[in-house]
Design an enzyme around this catalytic site. Structure first.
Site, PDB file in Angstrom:
ATOM      1  N   TYR A   1       1.031  -1.196  -0.360  1.00 41.32           N
ATOM      2  CA  TYR A   1       0.211   0.379   0.292  1.00 41.32           C
ATOM      3  C   TYR A   1       0.568   1.400  -0.289  1.00 41.32           C
ATOM      4  O   TYR A   1       1.170   1.865  -0.865  1.00 41.32           O
ATOM      5  CB  TYR A   1      -0.517   0.221   1.402  1.00 41.32           C
ATOM      6  CG  TYR A   1      -1.617   1.565   1.899  1.00 41.32           C
ATOM      7  CD1 TYR A   1      -2.191   1.956   0.434  1.00 41.32           C
ATOM      8  CD2 TYR A   1      -1.321   1.815   2.784  1.00 41.32           C
ATOM      9  CE1 TYR A   1      -3.337   2.928   0.955  1.00 41.32           C
ATOM     10  CE2 TYR A   1      -2.595   2.528   3.157  1.00 41.32           C
ATOM     11  CZ  TYR A   1      -3.280   3.112   1.711  1.00 41.32           C
ATOM     12  OH  TYR A   1      -3.480   4.691   2.726  1.00 41.32           O
TER      13      TYR A   1
ATOM     14  N   PHE B   1       6.022 -10.642  -1.633  1.00 39.43           N
ATOM     15  CA  PHE B   1       4.740 -10.882  -2.277  1.00 39.43           C
ATOM     16  C   PHE B   1       3.630 -11.463  -0.419  1.00 39.43           C
ATOM     17  O   PHE B   1       2.443 -11.398  -1.210  1.00 39.43           O
ATOM     18  CB  PHE B   1       4.198 -11.975  -2.832  1.00 39.43           C
ATOM     19  CG  PHE B   1       4.464 -10.990  -4.250  1.00 39.43           C
ATOM     20  CD1 PHE B   1       3.235 -10.579  -5.040  1.00 39.43           C
ATOM     21  CD2 PHE B   1       5.206 -11.598  -5.023  1.00 39.43           C
ATOM     22  CE1 PHE B   1       3.580 -10.106  -6.138  1.00 39.43           C
ATOM     23  CE2 PHE B   1       5.650 -10.683  -6.211  1.00 39.43           C
ATOM     24  CZ  PHE B   1       5.536 -10.278  -6.611  1.00 39.43           C
TER      25      PHE B   1
ATOM     26  N   SER C   1       7.717   4.345  12.711  1.00 42.86           N
ATOM     27  CA  SER C   1       6.046   4.297  13.000  1.00 42.86           C
ATOM     28  C   SER C   1       5.757   5.526  14.319  1.00 42.86           C
ATOM     29  O   SER C   1       6.727   5.046  14.756  1.00 42.86           O
ATOM     30  CB  SER C   1       5.603   3.167  13.595  1.00 42.86           C
ATOM     31  OG  SER C   1       4.299   3.100  13.667  1.00 42.86           O
TER      32      SER C   1
ATOM     33  N   TYR D   1       5.431  -4.972  17.565  1.00 40.92           N
ATOM     34  CA  TYR D   1       5.662  -3.717  16.095  1.00 40.92           C
ATOM     35  C   TYR D   1       6.068  -2.873  16.450  1.00 40.92           C
ATOM     36  O   TYR D   1       7.115  -2.960  15.425  1.00 40.92           O
ATOM     37  CB  TYR D   1       4.252  -4.101  15.462  1.00 40.92           C
ATOM     38  CG  TYR D   1       4.007  -2.858  14.510  1.00 40.92           C
ATOM     39  CD1 TYR D   1       4.442  -3.334  12.978  1.00 40.92           C
ATOM     40  CD2 TYR D   1       3.484  -1.954  14.103  1.00 40.92           C
ATOM     41  CE1 TYR D   1       5.210  -2.734  11.838  1.00 40.92           C
ATOM     42  CE2 TYR D   1       4.224  -0.670  13.346  1.00 40.92           C
ATOM     43  CZ  TYR D   1       4.390  -1.557  12.141  1.00 40.92           C
ATOM     44  OH  TYR D   1       4.753  -0.187  10.879  1.00 40.92           O
TER      45      TYR D   1
ATOM     46  N   LYS E   1      10.240  -1.774  15.992  1.00 44.26           N
ATOM     47  CA  LYS E   1      10.667  -0.091  15.095  1.00 44.26           C
ATOM     48  C   LYS E   1      11.635   0.752  15.593  1.00 44.26           C
ATOM     49  O   LYS E   1      12.804   1.019  15.403  1.00 44.26           O
ATOM     50  CB  LYS E   1       9.470   0.157  14.482  1.00 44.26           C
ATOM     51  CG  LYS E   1       7.745  -0.310  13.287  1.00 44.26           C
ATOM     52  CD  LYS E   1       8.855   0.001  12.199  1.00 44.26           C
ATOM     53  CE  LYS E   1       8.135  -0.170  10.412  1.00 44.26           C
ATOM     54  NZ  LYS E   1       8.716  -0.568   9.885  1.00 44.26           N
TER      55      LYS E   1
ATOM     56  N   LEU F   1      -8.688   0.481  10.609  1.00 47.89           N
ATOM     57  CA  LEU F   1     -10.236   0.593  10.675  1.00 47.89           C
ATOM     58  C   LEU F   1     -10.562   1.554   9.417  1.00 47.89           C
ATOM     59  O   LEU F   1     -11.402   1.172   8.742  1.00 47.89           O
ATOM     60  CB  LEU F   1      -9.737   2.142  11.608  1.00 47.89           C
ATOM     61  CG  LEU F   1     -11.418   2.610  11.813  1.00 47.89           C
ATOM     62  CD1 LEU F   1     -12.369   2.262  12.255  1.00 47.89           C
ATOM     63  CD2 LEU F   1     -11.809   4.027  12.120  1.00 47.89           C
TER      64      LEU F   1
ATOM     65  N   PHE G   1     -13.902  -0.566  19.355  1.00 49.49           N
ATOM     66  CA  PHE G   1     -12.660  -1.453  19.583  1.00 49.49           C
ATOM     67  C   PHE G   1     -13.029  -0.089  21.576  1.00 49.49           C
ATOM     68  O   PHE G   1     -11.980   0.545  20.879  1.00 49.49           O
ATOM     69  CB  PHE G   1     -11.525  -1.493  19.612  1.00 49.49           C
ATOM     70  CG  PHE G   1     -11.805  -2.639  18.728  1.00 49.49           C
ATOM     71  CD1 PHE G   1     -12.367  -3.462  18.332  1.00 49.49           C
ATOM     72  CD2 PHE G   1     -10.690  -2.352  17.484  1.00 49.49           C
ATOM     73  CE1 PHE G   1     -11.925  -4.628  18.051  1.00 49.49           C
ATOM     74  CE2 PHE G   1     -10.284  -3.002  16.591  1.00 49.49           C
ATOM     75  CZ  PHE G   1     -11.499  -4.409  16.305  1.00 49.49           C
TER      76      PHE G   1
ATOM     77  N   GLU H   1      -6.292  -4.390  22.410  1.00 54.52           N
ATOM     78  CA  GLU H   1      -5.351  -4.396  23.681  1.00 54.52           C
ATOM     79  C   GLU H   1      -4.427  -3.932  23.124  1.00 54.52           C
ATOM     80  O   GLU H   1      -4.429  -3.914  21.866  1.00 54.52           O
ATOM     81  CB  GLU H   1      -4.809  -5.650  24.060  1.00 54.52           C
ATOM     82  CG  GLU H   1      -4.131  -6.592  25.286  1.00 54.52           C
ATOM     83  CD  GLU H   1      -3.727  -7.528  25.711  1.00 54.52           C
ATOM     84  OE1 GLU H   1      -2.650  -8.061  26.453  1.00 54.52           O
ATOM     85  OE2 GLU H   1      -4.756  -8.181  25.198  1.00 54.52           O
ATOM     86  N   GLY H   2      -3.385  -2.912  23.710  1.00 49.88           N
ATOM     87  CA  GLY H   2      -2.442  -2.586  22.866  1.00 49.88           C
ATOM     88  C   GLY H   2      -2.980  -1.310  22.536  1.00 49.88           C
ATOM     89  O   GLY H   2      -1.909  -0.515  22.037  1.00 49.88           O
ATOM     90  N   ASP H   3      -3.785  -1.063  22.341  1.00 47.71           N
ATOM     91  CA  ASP H   3      -4.729   0.346  21.653  1.00 47.71           C
ATOM     92  C   ASP H   3      -4.400   1.402  23.198  1.00 47.71           C
ATOM     93  O   ASP H   3      -4.120   1.231  24.319  1.00 47.71           O
ATOM     94  CB  ASP H   3      -5.500   0.267  21.412  1.00 47.71           C
ATOM     95  CG  ASP H   3      -6.423   0.038  20.162  1.00 47.71           C
ATOM     96  OD1 ASP H   3      -5.490  -0.430  19.453  1.00 47.71           O
ATOM     97  OD2 ASP H   3      -7.733  -0.174  19.647  1.00 47.71           O
TER      98      ASP H   3
HETATM   99  N1  UFG Z   1     -10.481   0.751  15.160  1.00 50.43           N
HETATM  100  C1  UFG Z   1     -11.618   0.129  15.527  1.00 50.43           C
HETATM  101  N2  UFG Z   1     -11.861  -0.498  14.912  1.00 50.43           N
HETATM  102  C2  UFG Z   1     -11.786  -1.631  13.422  1.00 50.43           C
HETATM  103  C3  UFG Z   1     -10.070  -1.415  13.760  1.00 50.43           C
HETATM  104  C4  UFG Z   1      -9.527  -0.264  14.753  1.00 50.43           C
HETATM  105  O1  UFG Z   1     -12.918   0.726  16.270  1.00 50.43           O
HETATM  106  O2  UFG Z   1     -11.977  -2.690  13.406  1.00 50.43           O
HETATM  107  C5  UFG Z   1      -9.802   1.757  16.122  1.00 50.43           C
HETATM  108  C6  UFG Z   1      -9.075   1.499  16.679  1.00 50.43           C
HETATM  109  O3  UFG Z   1      -9.222   1.032  18.353  1.00 50.43           O
HETATM  110  C7  UFG Z   1      -8.268   2.920  16.995  1.00 50.43           C
HETATM  111  C8  UFG Z   1      -8.820   3.094  15.812  1.00 50.43           C
HETATM  112  O4  UFG Z   1      -9.599   2.777  14.986  1.00 50.43           O
HETATM  113  O5  UFG Z   1      -8.494   3.757  17.796  1.00 50.43           O
HETATM  114  C9  UFG Z   1      -7.278   3.467  15.014  1.00 50.43           C
HETATM  115  O6  UFG Z   1      -6.974   2.124  14.661  1.00 50.43           O
HETATM  116  P1  UFG Z   1      -6.317   1.393  13.437  1.00 50.43           P
HETATM  117  O7  UFG Z   1      -5.641   0.010  13.819  1.00 50.43           O
HETATM  118  O8  UFG Z   1      -6.359   1.525  12.756  1.00 50.43           O
HETATM  119  O9  UFG Z   1      -4.926   2.041  13.453  1.00 50.43           O
HETATM  120  P2  UFG Z   1      -3.458   2.528  15.046  1.00 50.43           P
HETATM  121  O10 UFG Z   1      -3.340   3.103  15.567  1.00 50.43           O
HETATM  122  O11 UFG Z   1      -4.135   0.854  15.781  1.00 50.43           O
HETATM  123  O12 UFG Z   1      -2.534   1.202  13.948  1.00 50.43           O
HETATM  124  C10 UFG Z   1      -1.890   2.176  12.390  1.00 50.43           C
HETATM  125  C11 UFG Z   1      -1.381   0.992  12.787  1.00 50.43           C
HETATM  126  C12 UFG Z   1       0.009   0.609  12.791  1.00 50.43           C
HETATM  127  C13 UFG Z   1       0.451   1.792  13.330  1.00 50.43           C
HETATM  128  C14 UFG Z   1       0.126   3.273  14.155  1.00 50.43           C
HETATM  129  C15 UFG Z   1       0.846   4.095  13.766  1.00 50.43           C
HETATM  130  O13 UFG Z   1      -1.350  -0.482  12.541  1.00 50.43           O
HETATM  131  O14 UFG Z   1       0.831   0.008  11.915  1.00 50.43           O
HETATM  132  O15 UFG Z   1      -0.819   3.318  12.875  1.00 50.43           O
HETATM  133  O16 UFG Z   1       0.302   5.196  15.261  1.00 50.43           O
HETATM  134  F1  UFG Z   1       1.933   2.086  14.098  1.00 50.43           F
END
Ligand code: UFG
Length: 310
Positions: free
Chosen positions: A13, A35, A94, A119, A123, A170, A188, A263-265
């Site tokens: 991407y 790939f 990141s 992850y 980094k 998301l 979430f 978890e981890g958010d």
């Molecule tokens: N979220 C939802 N539902 C979903 C997916 C995400 O509610 O199905 C929420 C998450 O809880 C979060 C927000 O949407 O609050 C964004 O989530 P993402 O998974 O899109 O992004 P993240 O911030 O968790 O992580 C992303 C990348 C990582 C990178 C990071 C940089 O996936 O690889 O941004 O800050 F490291």
């Protein structure tokens, strides 16, 4: 002769959008990819890069390679890097290296390493290794780019994000709900300490992010040593704000249900992007509406991503 730039993971991407910007800026990208998260095209070229060639009318050098394949990588390094004395690197880092933010917006001086996921830790480790390398050998220059949350797609709608399996992130999930591939979004958690209780992130248009790499390559020419920059817009949006923005862009209702936190958010994460403006002359130009419109165009034109089967 055009300057060659080696792009690892260039069929994915962010990679494919960056390859396109490199071509348009007059560079000659050499791409490797295994790939893992990219679709094979008909011939030897990944489908994303076949489209990049079509869009730009220029050709891309591509080799299928796993960066964990030591022998192949060594061969490549001998062939390309050492042989040509390459000591300039742009590293895709990141915002997760910051871990749980101690203050917002995050500037580059914010402590790193307290990562909430493996992850982010990987980094962080690589950032540290590159910093040591530049410290030990002054001939090296590196720009570490800390990406915030890239979304959207090229304005043509021909290339975009095509995660394999159920999307973790998301916006790919939201756009698959909008097109009817998935029933409803799982939000979430809505009990975070944010305005509407849902997670807040700094979403950045992938084309802006790609252009950040061109600015980084220019910086390397100044023999800059090791430099670190946030690539974000500086504005945070909540999950529910993103759902509404995508509803507006697509004209579709996006059903969602609130589930447990993931978890981890972290609650909120957004950048102070002023250093990149000051030192790279780079700033994000495209706002939330464009991000969602471009994401929707890609999704609509490619309901099942790069694969041909529905
Ligand atoms: N979220 C939802 N539902 C979903 C997916 C995400 O509610 O199905 C929420 C998450 O809880 C979060 C927000 O949407 O609050 C964004 O989530 P993402 O998974 O899109 O992004 P993240 O911030 O968790 O992580 C992303 C990348 C990582 C990178 C990071 C940089 O996936 O690889 O941004 O800050 F490291």
């Amino acid at each position: 002769m055009a300057e060659k730039v080696l792009v690892t993971g260039g069929a994915g991407y962010i990679g494919s959008h960056t390859v396109l910007e490199l071509l348009e800026a007059g560079y000659s990208p050499v791409v490797i990819d295994n790939f893992h998260n990219a679709i094979r095209g008909g011939g030897s070229m990944p489908e994303s890069l076949r489209r990049v060639q079509e869009l730009t009318g220029r050709s891309v050098e591509f080799e299928e390679m796993d960066i964990l394949d030591q022998a192949a990588l060594q061969c490549l390094f001998k062939k390309i890097m050492k042989a040509h004395g390459v000591k300039n690197l742009v590293f895709s880092s990141s915002a997760t290296v910051y871990g749980n933010p101690q203050y917002l917006p995050l500037d580059e001086a914010h402590p790193t390493g307290g990562c909430t996921n493996p992850y982010g830790k990987s980094k962080f480790f690589i950032e540290e290794m590159i910093r040591d390398l530049c410290q030990a050998d002054k001939a090296w220059n590196a720009v570490l780019l800390r990406y915030f949350n890239p979304i959207g797609a090229h304005a043509s709608g021909c290339i975009g994000e095509d995660p394999q399996g159920i999307p973790n992130n998301l916006m790919p999930y939201v756009s698959q709900v909008a097109i009817g591939r998935r029933e409803a979004l799982n939000v979430f958690g809505n009990d975070y300490d944010t305005e509407d209780g849902t997670g807040v992130r700094d979403y950045i248009h992938v084309v802006d992010l790609a252009k950040g790499h061109i600015a980084a390559l220019r910086k390397l020419k100044e023999q800059c040593g090791c430099r670190i920059y946030n690539l974000g817009t500086g504005t945070g949006y909540s999950v529910l704000q993103m759902v509404r923005a995508m509803e507006k862009a697509s004209g579709k209702k996006i059903p969602y249900k609130v589930v447990a936190r993931r978890e981890g958010d972290v609650a909120a994460c957004y950048a102070n992007p002023s250093l990149a403006l000051k030192e790279l002359g780079w700033t994000a130009a495209l706002g939330l509406d464009r991000m969602c419109e471009d994401l929707w165009r890609w999704q609509k034109q490619n309901p099942s991503g790069f694969s041909t089967q529905a």
